[in-house]
Design an enzyme around this catalytic site. Sequence first.
Site, PDB file in Angstrom:
ATOM      1  N   SER A   1       0.862  -1.187   0.000  1.00 63.32           N
ATOM      2  CA  SER A   1       0.000   0.000   0.000  1.00 63.32           C
ATOM      3  C   SER A   1       0.896   1.234   0.000  1.00 63.32           C
ATOM      4  O   SER A   1       2.032   1.167   0.503  1.00 63.32           O
ATOM      5  CB  SER A   1      -0.859   0.007   1.272  1.00 63.32           C
TER       6      SER A   1
ATOM      7  N   TYR B   1      -1.509  -1.226  10.144  1.00 61.88           N
ATOM      8  CA  TYR B   1      -1.641  -1.347   8.692  1.00 61.88           C
ATOM      9  C   TYR B   1      -0.361  -0.841   8.012  1.00 61.88           C
ATOM     10  O   TYR B   1       0.218  -1.548   7.178  1.00 61.88           O
ATOM     11  CB  TYR B   1      -2.866  -0.563   8.221  1.00 61.88           C
TER      12      TYR B   1
END
Length: 245
Positions: free
Chosen positions: A138, A152
Amino acid sequence: MISGAASGIGAAIAERYCNEGASVALLDVNRADLSVWANELSSQGFTVAWAVADVADYSACTEACNLLVSQLGPVDTLINNAGISPKHAGKPASFWEMDPEEWRKVVGVNLNGAFNLSRILSPGMAERQFGRILNMSSVAAKVHLPLVAAHYSATKAALIGLTRHLAGELGPYGINVNAIAPGRIETPLLKTVADDINRQAVSQTALRRLGTAEEVADTACFLTSAQSNFVTGQVIDVAGGWLMS
Ligand code: NAI
């Protein structure tokens, strides 16, 4: 084989590979959605097999891989796509609010999941002197993004470390390992955050829109195809020019 294949980006990658003529193994923890998607692809005449497993569970992954290999044969290409980004009323937990159990869960799915499937499937790739592994990272791995939580960002950054390490260690066995860093992609995951957060991301994106799962699938296909045989250890942003780094 694609993990997290029942929804969003994983489902789009599965469809893209089907259209390219591949036999596609789908793995997901969500039995209901996975069976519907696998049946839809099969009904279009594509060769698919599916298995339910939590990628965080090594023995469940081993069982699922054995089942899928028995149906479709050895796995040439592994897409470590399953991932979660827990939110609370549309917002990520702040670091001081974070429940250690939530931290462990995200590490289990986002990072250990990629370790588990790569560990199980790469020895066979090495024996055949051919393999492709693609990890779904990401842009949150590379810049501070207030719309996600610490677990995350940390796991997505670790996936980049894993990508580069495995590219080095497994390259001599004919295995290419790369990663994609998506920006804001319109999938069910995105709907877990408040609308104003997504609108703000669009306004910061050079192309002024969200990406589609199909656009990530295009890059996944390229990075695991013969068109990128000499590309390994790389991270490609598919982010429309959001937070270019
Ligand atoms: P999604 O929520 O639509 O799909 C994720 C899939 O993974 C679901 O089918 C879910 O059931 C499955 N999954 C979740 N936990 C699992 C587990 N423990 N074991 C097996 N399967 C599991 O999400 P989306 O958007 O398609 O995301 C796919 C990947 O792309 C994730 O790794 C995510 O972090 C990454 N990503 C997505 C972005 C976006 O804007 N949508 C941006 C950057 C990265």
